[in-house]
Scaffold this motif. Sequence first.
Motif, PDB file in Angstrom:
ATOM      1  N   LEU A  81       0.865  -1.326   0.092  1.00 51.39           N
ATOM      2  CA  LEU A  81       0.015   0.019   0.035  1.00 51.39           C
ATOM      3  C   LEU A  81       0.877   1.231  -0.147  1.00 51.39           C
ATOM      4  CD1 LEU A  81      -2.345  -1.311   2.639  1.00 51.39           C
ATOM      5  CD2 LEU A  81      -3.131  -0.652   0.174  1.00 51.39           C
ATOM      6  N   PRO A  82       0.617   2.425  -0.709  1.00 50.92           N
ATOM      7  CA  PRO A  82       1.144   3.556  -0.599  1.00 50.92           C
ATOM      8  C   PRO A  82       0.537   4.246   0.867  1.00 50.92           C
ATOM      9  CG  PRO A  82      -0.791   3.917  -1.983  1.00 50.92           C
ATOM     10  CD  PRO A  82      -0.532   2.304  -1.686  1.00 50.92           C
ATOM     11  N   ILE A  83       1.245   5.291   0.819  1.00 49.40           N
ATOM     12  CA  ILE A  83       0.971   6.402   2.277  1.00 49.40           C
ATOM     13  C   ILE A  83       1.199   5.841   3.607  1.00 49.40           C
ATOM     14  CG2 ILE A  83      -1.216   7.273   3.431  1.00 49.40           C
ATOM     15  CD1 ILE A  83      -2.897   7.088   0.562  1.00 49.40           C
ATOM     16  N   GLN A  84       0.932   4.417   3.770  1.00 50.13           N
ATOM     17  CA  GLN A  84       1.419   3.961   4.998  1.00 50.13           C
ATOM     18  C   GLN A  84       2.931   3.819   5.345  1.00 50.13           C
ATOM     19  OE1 GLN A  84       2.854   0.585   5.453  1.00 50.13           O
ATOM     20  NE2 GLN A  84       2.804   0.547   3.165  1.00 50.13           N
ATOM     21  N   SER A  85       3.502   3.710   4.226  1.00 49.05           N
ATOM     22  CA  SER A  85       5.030   4.031   4.561  1.00 49.05           C
ATOM     23  C   SER A  85       5.585   5.198   3.392  1.00 49.05           C
ATOM     24  CB  SER A  85       5.843   2.618   4.441  1.00 49.05           C
ATOM     25  OG  SER A  85       5.966   2.205   3.236  1.00 49.05           O
ATOM     26  N   GLU A 103      -8.715   8.259   4.347  1.00 48.91           N
ATOM     27  CA  GLU A 103      -9.804   7.900   3.068  1.00 48.91           C
ATOM     28  C   GLU A 103      -9.346   7.477   1.932  1.00 48.91           C
ATOM     29  OE1 GLU A 103      -8.286  12.191   3.078  1.00 48.91           O
ATOM     30  OE2 GLU A 103      -8.892  10.943   4.724  1.00 48.91           O
ATOM     31  N   ASP A 104      -7.970   8.006   1.545  1.00 48.65           N
ATOM     32  CA  ASP A 104      -7.246   7.570   0.363  1.00 48.65           C
ATOM     33  C   ASP A 104      -6.742   6.178   0.373  1.00 48.65           C
ATOM     34  OD1 ASP A 104      -6.999  10.241  -0.981  1.00 48.65           O
ATOM     35  OD2 ASP A 104      -5.955  10.592   0.909  1.00 48.65           O
ATOM     36  N   LEU A 105      -6.342   5.708   1.551  1.00 49.40           N
ATOM     37  CA  LEU A 105      -6.098   4.436   1.925  1.00 49.40           C
ATOM     38  C   LEU A 105      -7.215   3.059   1.655  1.00 49.40           C
ATOM     39  CD1 LEU A 105      -3.640   3.878   5.168  1.00 49.40           C
ATOM     40  CD2 LEU A 105      -3.281   2.985   2.392  1.00 49.40           C
ATOM     41  N   ARG A 148      -9.969  -0.581  -1.332  1.00 46.43           N
ATOM     42  CA  ARG A 148     -11.226  -1.071  -2.144  1.00 46.43           C
ATOM     43  C   ARG A 148     -10.959  -1.276  -3.570  1.00 46.43           C
ATOM     44  NH1 ARG A 148     -15.456   2.938   0.857  1.00 46.43           N
ATOM     45  NH2 ARG A 148     -16.172   1.827   2.383  1.00 46.43           N
ATOM     46  N   ALA A 149     -10.153  -0.502  -4.336  1.00 44.59           N
ATOM     47  CA  ALA A 149     -10.033  -0.635  -5.809  1.00 44.59           C
ATOM     48  C   ALA A 149      -9.145  -1.959  -5.929  1.00 44.59           C
ATOM     49  CB  ALA A 149      -9.008   0.308  -6.350  1.00 44.59           C
ATOM     50  N   ALA A 150      -8.148  -2.397  -5.212  1.00 48.06           N
ATOM     51  CA  ALA A 150      -7.357  -3.618  -5.056  1.00 48.06           C
ATOM     52  C   ALA A 150      -8.370  -4.785  -4.830  1.00 48.06           C
ATOM     53  CB  ALA A 150      -6.183  -3.631  -4.051  1.00 48.06           C
ATOM     54  N   PHE A 157       2.805   0.797  -8.919  1.00 45.99           N
ATOM     55  CA  PHE A 157       2.579   1.704 -10.225  1.00 45.99           C
ATOM     56  C   PHE A 157       2.792   3.008  -9.743  1.00 45.99           C
ATOM     57  CE2 PHE A 157      -0.810  -1.639  -9.713  1.00 45.99           C
ATOM     58  CZ  PHE A 157      -0.995  -2.081 -10.719  1.00 45.99           C
ATOM     59  N   ARG A 158       3.315   3.648 -10.907  1.00 44.13           N
ATOM     60  CA  ARG A 158       3.627   4.986 -11.084  1.00 44.13           C
ATOM     61  C   ARG A 158       2.228   5.834 -10.889  1.00 44.13           C
ATOM     62  NH1 ARG A 158       8.444   7.319 -11.802  1.00 44.13           N
ATOM     63  NH2 ARG A 158       7.414   8.928 -10.426  1.00 44.13           N
ATOM     64  N   SER A 159       2.316   6.985 -10.296  1.00 49.46           N
ATOM     65  CA  SER A 159       1.252   7.843 -10.281  1.00 49.46           C
ATOM     66  C   SER A 159       1.434   8.900  -9.922  1.00 49.46           C
ATOM     67  CB  SER A 159       0.031   7.127  -9.359  1.00 49.46           C
ATOM     68  OG  SER A 159       0.466   6.854  -7.971  1.00 49.46           O
ATOM     69  N   ARG A 160       0.591   9.989 -10.126  1.00 52.48           N
ATOM     70  CA  ARG A 160       0.592  11.332  -9.707  1.00 52.48           C
ATOM     71  C   ARG A 160      -0.649  11.609  -8.948  1.00 52.48           C
ATOM     72  NH1 ARG A 160       0.765  13.426 -15.747  1.00 52.48           N
ATOM     73  NH2 ARG A 160      -0.780  11.696 -15.688  1.00 52.48           N
ATOM     74  N   SER A 161      -1.555  10.809  -8.387  1.00 53.92           N
ATOM     75  CA  SER A 161      -2.640  11.263  -7.743  1.00 53.92           C
ATOM     76  C   SER A 161      -3.374   9.888  -7.168  1.00 53.92           C
ATOM     77  CB  SER A 161      -3.763  11.973  -8.635  1.00 53.92           C
ATOM     78  OG  SER A 161      -4.150  11.379  -9.361  1.00 53.92           O
ATOM     79  N   ARG A 162      -3.986   9.885  -6.220  1.00 56.68           N
ATOM     80  CA  ARG A 162      -4.813   8.893  -5.969  1.00 56.68           C
ATOM     81  C   ARG A 162      -5.741   8.075  -7.020  1.00 56.68           C
ATOM     82  NH1 ARG A 162      -9.902   9.308  -1.676  1.00 56.68           N
ATOM     83  NH2 ARG A 162     -10.865   9.280  -3.941  1.00 56.68           N
ATOM     84  N   SER A 163      -6.399   9.013  -7.692  1.00 57.39           N
ATOM     85  CA  SER A 163      -7.080   8.685  -8.893  1.00 57.39           C
ATOM     86  C   SER A 163      -6.472   7.876  -9.884  1.00 57.39           C
ATOM     87  CB  SER A 163      -8.094   9.895  -9.611  1.00 57.39           C
ATOM     88  OG  SER A 163      -7.104  10.830  -9.838  1.00 57.39           O
TER      89      SER A 163
END
Length: 312
Positions: free
Chosen positions: A15-19, A35-37, A42-44, A289-295
């Motif tokens: 998961l991102p965010i948590q570390s 809320e992002d986590l 849920r998406a996973a 995954f590389r990403s620039r936002s949660r969405s």
Amino acid sequence: MHVLPEGRLAYGMQLPIQSQSTIYAEAWEAGAGPEDLVEIGRAADRSGFAYIASCDHVAIPRRLAPAMSTIWYDPVATLAHLAGVTERVRLLSHVAIVGLRHPLVTAKQYATLDHLSGGRLILGVGAGHVQEEFEAVGADFERRGAVLDESIDALRAALGADEFPVHHGKLYDFEGLGQRPRPAQERVPVWVGGSSPAAVRRAALRGDGWLPQGDPRDRLPEQIAKLRRIRDEAGNTEPVVVGAITEPLYVGEPGWDVGRRTLHGAPETLAESLRAYRAMGVHQIQVRFRSRSRSELTDQITAFGADVAPHL
């Protein structure tokens, strides 16, 4: 002991965010929160991921904070929170530094998590590497490998079926002490993390799975062969779940700089590259995954589950 779908390459994610180590955290994670986590979990869950994973550090010394950051969510609290908002995805500690805590404390936490989640726990364990962290809680840093070895044995007992587990070892000794609730699983799978010779040997002799840490593709076949050889020589005929951490991924053509190591392109192209892990003897891949936002991240998760996974 297989806890993943057999016959195909399973996929999970840290998961991102948590570390938020600077090695892998994306810029947008710094401003993200619970809320992002939840939305990522849920998406996973919807996209067929075998597991979502959370790391473990109690405290980061000032000398390492610029690189590692001090953002490390507690894995039990994080995975328990996500267990309540997901349905099927497994919950992996990658990895719990079990030498920082007495095995009965660890067992109480993770047995409760398994009980509350309906049997979705995978207990990933590792030796740890931050000396000050061990010293702060009174744990033995110099002998952390030996501590981990016995901790795994003690946890096998404490997470087993017996309400009053028994373990008599050099470091830990308990009997006649009851713990409920018991885990929902008859046997909680233990995956051992690390790529050092000692870690590979530990995974071979004591693990239900192996979580390599940063082995490149060209090194994995040799490591897997060593794992299987040690396991065979010990007479252990139980199956072992072999993992791998893939290169960073981006489904499609990004249109922005995702880094030279990132695999990107059409779903079939990505799947063809990832199937090479299966040919090496890998059962599950951990993807990022590389990403620039949660969405953008949840879009990537969805695209991977819908368009790449069927080709694995």
